[in-house]
Design an enzyme around this catalytic site. Structure first.
Site, PDB file in Angstrom:
ATOM      1  N   ALA A 160      -1.255  -5.341  10.502  1.00  0.00           N
ATOM      2  CA  ALA A 160      -0.519  -4.110  10.846  1.00  0.00           C
ATOM      3  C   ALA A 160       0.991  -4.227  10.686  1.00  0.00           C
ATOM      4  O   ALA A 160       1.705  -3.278  10.995  1.00  0.00           O
ATOM      5  CB  ALA A 160      -0.851  -3.630  12.255  1.00  0.00           C
ATOM      6  N   ASP A 213       2.105  -1.526   8.286  1.00  0.00           N
ATOM      7  CA  ASP A 213       1.984  -0.207   8.895  1.00  0.00           C
ATOM      8  C   ASP A 213       3.086   0.014   9.929  1.00  0.00           C
ATOM      9  O   ASP A 213       3.623   1.121  10.061  1.00  0.00           O
ATOM     10  CB  ASP A 213       0.615  -0.054   9.562  1.00  0.00           C
ATOM     11  CG  ASP A 213      -0.525  -0.154   8.566  1.00  0.00           C
ATOM     12  OD1 ASP A 213      -0.353   0.316   7.423  1.00  0.00           O
ATOM     13  OD2 ASP A 213      -1.580  -0.703   8.923  1.00  0.00           O
TER      14      ASP A 213
END
Length: 302
Positions: A245, A248
């Site tokens: 992540a 992101d």
């Protein structure tokens, strides 16, 4: 901007099943793991959490299954103060991702789409949500037709469209013509352009879309736009324990900073701080820092 930025995310939400090992096994090999975690994830949901924690009023559009994972995924988004009025419930299983994290913090991921695969188009109600926001974030973990539909909606409504082209695949012209900011990592940029040098890939990508943010992990990130020179902002030097992540987190934080009116370079520094904090923690959404944490991290380095 006198109000908080408003970010809409149209994308995937998964339950991440994460196994930690010293070394990723080769085919046919069995190894003993060091830990296991079950945490909310999915590139779309991760970007939504990143935007919300970075200070945006955030809405998420997508789908979960009618299983226990779906209930938990919806609850997690609500707990992160994300508007889930556009989150559909589909019959069957929610999306899941099997993630293996090695001793150096690197990861390999298998995604099983589940309910995400039922999102084959942008719903009429999605347009009202998208139109009320300052930016629309997209990824490629939903069916391509749905991503194209959402991008066209954003373009029609005058909302800047960000696309993270992951998982890497060929990008149709009808999608690229609606994208304002392309956010690939270096591997995705190479897959799209066939060029392994990041600066050459950046130049090629700027021919396709108006603005490009190319992330390169520990090497930082490059920003380019038509008529301007590339900008490089280095990554912060930290000890990574889990890079899941991180990209992101970078994208969500960058979009918030840009919606606030910051320059690309300032937005990249803000996003670099957010990503650096995330890689020092385990998990996907659970690793994403708050705005106060990002601000304190930036201030400590000033």
């Amino acid at each position: 901007m006198s109000r908080a930025p408003r970010i809409a995310v149209f994308g995937s939400v998964n339950m991440d099943l994460v196994a930690y090992v010293d070394q990723v096994p080769s085919s046919g090999e069995t190894v003993t793991g060091t830990a296991f975690r079950q945490v909310p994830g999915g590139k779309g949901a991760n970007q939504a959490v990143a935007a919300a924690r970075a200070g945006a009023d955030t809405a998420f559009l997508g789908a979960v299954g009618d299983d226990s994972f779906g209930e938990a995924l919806r609850a997690n988004l609500v707990d992160c103060d994300i508007d889930v009025s556009g989150l559909r419930t589909a019959p069957g299983a929610s999306g899941v991702a099997h993630i293996v994290v090695d001793g150096g913090g690197g990861n390999s991921i298998i995604v099983v789409p589940g309910a995400n695969g039922t999102v084959t188009a942008s719903a009429e109600s999605d347009a009202a949500v998208i139109g009320a926001h300052d930016a629309l974030l997209l990824q490629l973990e939903l069916p391509m037709a749905a991503v194209v539909d959402a991008a066209r909606t954003g373009r029609r409504l005058g909302v800047p469209v960000y696309l993270t082209p992951a998982p890497a695949r060929e990008l149709p012209a009808e999608l690229l013509e609606s994208v304002d900011v392309l956010v690939p990592n270096e591997h995705e940029a190479a897959a799209i352009t066939g060029l392994t040098d990041p600066y050459e890939a950046l130049d090629a990508l700027v021919e396709l879309v108006p603005e490009v943010l190319l992330t390169m992990g520990g090497a930082g990130a490059l920003h380019g736009s038509r008529g301007s020179k590339p900008v490089h902002v280095p990554a912060r030097k930290v000890e990574a324990v889990d890079t899941t992540a991180a990209g992101d987190t970078y994208c969500g934080a960058f979009a918030v900073a840009r919606a606030e009116g910051r320059t690309p370079e300032d937005a990249m520094r803000f996003a670099a701080a957010a990503a650096a904090l995330s890689v020092q923690r385990h998990g996907a959404a659970s690793s994403i820092p708050t705005r106060a944490e990002i601000a304190a991290y930036v201030a400590a380095d000033a």
